[in-house]
Each structure stands twice: as structure tokens, then as C-alpha cells.
Design an enzyme around this catalytic site. Structure first.
Site, PDB file in Angstrom:
ATOM      1  N   ASN A 167       0.880  -1.167   0.000  1.00  0.00           N
ATOM      2  CA  ASN A 167       0.000   0.000   0.000  1.00  0.00           C
ATOM      3  C   ASN A 167       0.912   1.208   0.000  1.00  0.00           C
ATOM      4  O   ASN A 167       1.678   1.389   0.937  1.00  0.00           O
ATOM      5  CB  ASN A 167      -0.854   0.059   1.275  1.00  0.00           C
ATOM      6  CG  ASN A 167      -1.903  -1.024   1.293  1.00  0.00           C
ATOM      7  OD1 ASN A 167      -2.383  -1.452   0.246  1.00  0.00           O
ATOM      8  ND2 ASN A 167      -2.266  -1.468   2.476  1.00  0.00           N
ATOM      9  N   HIS A 180       7.916   0.068   2.232  1.00  0.00           N
ATOM     10  CA  HIS A 180       7.686  -1.265   2.786  1.00  0.00           C
ATOM     11  C   HIS A 180       6.504  -1.931   2.117  1.00  0.00           C
ATOM     12  O   HIS A 180       5.710  -1.285   1.436  1.00  0.00           O
ATOM     13  CB  HIS A 180       7.414  -1.176   4.295  1.00  0.00           C
ATOM     14  CG  HIS A 180       6.090  -0.535   4.614  1.00  0.00           C
ATOM     15  ND1 HIS A 180       5.903   0.833   4.580  1.00  0.00           N
ATOM     16  CD2 HIS A 180       4.887  -1.060   4.952  1.00  0.00           C
ATOM     17  CE1 HIS A 180       4.651   1.125   4.889  1.00  0.00           C
ATOM     18  NE2 HIS A 180       4.004  -0.019   5.123  1.00  0.00           N
ATOM     19  N   HIS A 316      -0.644  -6.942  -9.977  1.00  0.00           N
ATOM     20  CA  HIS A 316      -1.649  -5.908 -10.259  1.00  0.00           C
ATOM     21  C   HIS A 316      -1.210  -4.623  -9.585  1.00  0.00           C
ATOM     22  O   HIS A 316      -0.787  -4.640  -8.426  1.00  0.00           O
ATOM     23  CB  HIS A 316      -3.005  -6.276  -9.638  1.00  0.00           C
ATOM     24  CG  HIS A 316      -3.619  -7.523 -10.180  1.00  0.00           C
ATOM     25  ND1 HIS A 316      -4.318  -7.556 -11.357  1.00  0.00           N
ATOM     26  CD2 HIS A 316      -3.677  -8.788  -9.685  1.00  0.00           C
ATOM     27  CE1 HIS A 316      -4.788  -8.785 -11.566  1.00  0.00           C
ATOM     28  NE2 HIS A 316      -4.399  -9.553 -10.565  1.00  0.00           N
ATOM     29  N   TYR A 334     -22.790   3.621  -8.381  1.00  0.00           N
ATOM     30  CA  TYR A 334     -23.007   2.604  -9.408  1.00  0.00           C
ATOM     31  C   TYR A 334     -22.053   1.420  -9.234  1.00  0.00           C
ATOM     32  O   TYR A 334     -22.443   0.267  -9.351  1.00  0.00           O
ATOM     33  CB  TYR A 334     -22.837   3.235 -10.798  1.00  0.00           C
ATOM     34  CG  TYR A 334     -23.360   2.349 -11.910  1.00  0.00           C
ATOM     35  CD1 TYR A 334     -24.717   2.287 -12.202  1.00  0.00           C
ATOM     36  CD2 TYR A 334     -22.482   1.546 -12.644  1.00  0.00           C
ATOM     37  CE1 TYR A 334     -25.191   1.461 -13.208  1.00  0.00           C
ATOM     38  CE2 TYR A 334     -22.947   0.726 -13.652  1.00  0.00           C
ATOM     39  CZ  TYR A 334     -24.302   0.688 -13.935  1.00  0.00           C
ATOM     40  OH  TYR A 334     -24.777  -0.141 -14.920  1.00  0.00           O
TER      41      TYR A 334
END
Ligand code: H2U
Ligand code: ZN
Length: 369
Positions: A167, A180, A316, A334
């Protein structure tokens, strides 16, 4: 080649197809067996919504108060060694622990439970807090790749799924500016892993070639969604991308199950392509580009003895930003209630990234400090 021939009959007719992409349409994601709505024309609308804070530029190189730094004290009272390369430690606040008691199966089909055991680790990429992967040297990135592979072997010996993920940036929930990633190993296959396992198994059965190997070969021929490429790897904004600048990092030469199966040359070329991709990401809005990224490969644990040749190792990258350093895409309304939707087309996103310089806008910072 079989995969190429099979794909050739679906070749779009150049400009006709491209002009179709200017209009709203749906695209199929074969990895998750779901559809995404593409509405390119919506990029023209004005934005008066939330504006994010850009990432800080002035992260101190060493901060004794930062629990990820060499020599710093962590939340559990332990003091980190004065590490000079990568450093791995057990997460002091793990979401998965190895010795959780069995919960039982639940007392009704609508109230099912299953056991969850595992371990969570944190891996620092470098002793300096003011570096990120694209500002690290190729040798330093290669060390990170080798360390990922070692952790996969170690935890994969007993756990079927080892999720390595990074992240990056406060916008993606990263709690600490130090470079990290995290590693969560689990006694079960998480949802994304199961979905991709089923989809790739079916594709291999029906088409005789791993889905993502065929996909990489087709994207290499079509070229319109390529961001960066080298002899072993390809980075594309996938045809079915949901996030504006989402990318998929794929091996292009051969079927590779797991990180630990990468050969020396493939690890070096991986370090190189990661540095190029992440440099372009940072150059897009001239900030340290936020994202969540992670590796997917064949399951391990008891799956190590089974045929996993339908799997292709891949990473990814999911960045949240849409049109500037401060305007993000929200996955609400949506997307939550119907299905994923994107604004600019994957081809437009790939072209923008592809055309950015390969030299990092902050290169001088590392050279002069
Ligand atoms: P994120 O920035 O992606 O949240 O990762 C930092 C992790 O480091 C987080 O999971 C762990 C947090 O639990 N951590 C420790 O294990 N010990 C500490 O002293 C601080 C942070
Ligand atoms: Zn995947």
C-alpha cells in the site's frame, strides 16, 4: 502459435474499433469473470468534489520515532536492528495468527463460518525513509525481488496463499512513509485467488494455453495498451481495467507459476521494468504516486504437489488517482450497487503513461544527497 492464432480471429478492425471505444460500452474481465462499463466521454465533466492532500515531499531519511526505521523501537517494544538492506519482521498487529481456535462450521447455511489461520509480516525495502522503489537502484530492487521470493518459499511451505502487497501513500491506507510492503499468509485461498484460479483453469482447459500467457502475446502484438516492455515482461493497462491507471505486469515468454520460479535474468529484467513503470507513475502528476499493488501466482502449501500449469505469475497495480495529484476516483454508487465503471479508456491511459519520460522527475534528489 496456438494462442496467437486463436486470438487472431478476434482482432479488432483498427480505427473502426477505436472510434467505437469513444462511446460507452462494456468490456469483459476474463480473470474475474465480470464486466466493466467504459464511459470515456465522462472525463469532460467539471470536478467540484473532494480534493486530496498531495503526498508529503519532506520525509526525513531517518526518524528514530518511526517504528520501521533501523534502530527504532516498534509498538511491541522490540528494537529494529541497524539493517542496511531489506528487513522483515512479524507484524505487531497481525490480522492472521497461526494458532486461532477452530470456530466450527456455523449452525445454519446462512450463518456459515470457517477457520482462518496464518501469519502477517512486514518487509522494509530499504533503510532510508525518503526513498521509494523507483528511486532505488536496480540492485536494490533486485534484492527486494529476491526477498519476496524467499518469503514465498518459506511461508508457502505451510500456507496455500501468500499475499505480498504494497500500500503506497496515505490515500491507499498506508500508515507509514517508509518504503515497505506486507505479507499475509493464510490457511485458505482468499476470494481473488479462488476467482482467478477457476478462471485460469477453465481457460487452460478450453484453449490449451494459460490465459495470461495468451493475453500477453496478444497485447504485445496489438501494442495499444502497452505501458512498458522488455524481453521478459510486459506492462499493460488491461483491456478490462477498472481503475483509471491500473496496470498488469506479466511475463511474456513462458508460463511461470510463482515468484520463486523466476530465473536470474528474469529477476533482473523485472527490477528494470518495475523501475520504469513506477518512474512513469511518479512522473504522471509529479508526485510519489499512490497505489495498492500485489503479486498473484499459483497457490502453494498442498497445491505445490498439484498441476498449477494454468496459472501465470503476475502483479496488479491499482492506483486511485484520476485526473491530477489531488482528484481520485471514487468506487461508490453505481460501482457498489451495479458494476465497475471507468471514465478514460484503457488505451488513453496507456498512451499517457507510455509517453512519459523514463527518467524520474526527482532523480537529482538521490544523486545530490
Ligand atoms: P501499512 O502502512 O501498509 O499499514 O503497513 C505498516 C504495517 O506495519 C502495519 O500493518 C505494522 C502495522 O501493523 N507495524 C508494526 O507491526 N509495528 C509497529 O511498531 C508499527 C507498524
Ligand atoms: Zn491476479
Amino acid at each position: 502459435m496456438e494462442g496467437t492464432a486463436a486470438g487472431a480471429k478476434f482482432q479488432p478492425s483498427g480505427t473502426a474499433c477505436r472510434s467505437l471505444w469513444e462511446h460507452q460500452h462494456r468490456r469483459y474481465n476474463p480473470l474475474r469473470d465480470e464486466w466493466v462499463l467504459v464511459s470515456a466521454h465522462r472525463m469532460r465533466r467539471p470536478w467540484q468534489g473532494q480534493v486530496e492532500k498531495p503526498p508529503p515531499e519532506d520525509v526525513p531519511r531517518c526518524d528514530p520515532g518511526n517504528p520501521l526505521c533501523p534502530g527504532a523501537k516498534r509498538a511491541n517494544g522490540q528494537v529494529n536492528p541497524h539493517y542496511e538492506s531489506t528487513f522483515v519482521f512479524d507484524n505487531d498487529f497481525p490480522a492472521l495468527q497461526p494458532d486461532a481456535p477452530e470456530p466450527g462450521a456455523g449452525d445454519h447455511p446462512l450463518f456459515r463460518t470457517a477457520s482462518a489461520r496464518g501469519v502477517c509480516k512486514v518487509m522494509c525495502f530499504h533503510p532510508w525513509s525518503d526513498l521509494t522503489l523507483p528511486l532505488m537502484s536496480l540492485a536494490e530492487i533486485r534484492t527486494v525481488i529476491d526477498q519476496w521470493s524467499e518469503i514465498a518459499v518459506e511461508l508457502g511451505a505451510s500456507y496455500p496463499w501468500v499475499q505480498i502487497f504494497e500500500n503506497k501513500g496515505a490515500m491507499m491506507g498506508c500508515s507509514n512513509p517508509h518504503p515497505h510492503c506486507q505479507i499475509w499468509a493464510s490457511s485458505f485461498l482468499p476470494n481473488e485467488a479462488s476467482l482467478e484460479d477457476r478462471a485460469q483453469q477453465r481457460h487452460r482447459r478450453e484453449h490449451g494455453i494459460p490465459m495470461l500467457l495468451e493475453y500477453a502475446q496478444l497485447e504485445a502484438e496489438r501494442k495499444e495498451r502497452i505501458v512498458v516492455e522488455n524481453v521478459d515482461w510486459l506492462v499493460v493497462v488491461p483491456y478490462w481495467a477498472v481503475w483509471p491507471f491500473q496496470t498488469l505486469l506479466l511475463p511474456r515468454q513462458r508460463q511461470i507459476c510463482r515468484l520463486q520460479d523466476l530465473q536470474h535474468g528474469e529477476r533482473d529484467s523485472l527490477a528494470s521494468i518495475m523501475k520504469r513503470l513506477l518512474t512513469k507513475y511518479d512522473n504522471l502528476f509529479q508526485i510519489s504516486f499512490p497505489y495498492s499493488m500485489g503479486w498473484h501466482g499459483a497457490p502453494m502449501g498442498s497445491f505445490l504437489d498439484t498441476d498449477c500449469s494454468h496459472w501465470q505469475l503476475h502483479a496488479h497495480y491499482y492506483p486511485p488517482l484520476l485526473r491530477s495529484a489531488t482528484v481520485r476516483k471514487f468506487m461508490v454508487g453505481y460501482e457498489m450497487l451495479a458494476q465497475a465503471q471507468r471514465d478514460l479508456t484503457p488505451e488513453q491511459a496507456a498512451e499517457r503513461l507510455r509517453n512519459l519520460p523514463d527518467e524520474h522527475y526527482q532523480l537529482k534528489r538521490r544523486e545530490t544527497s
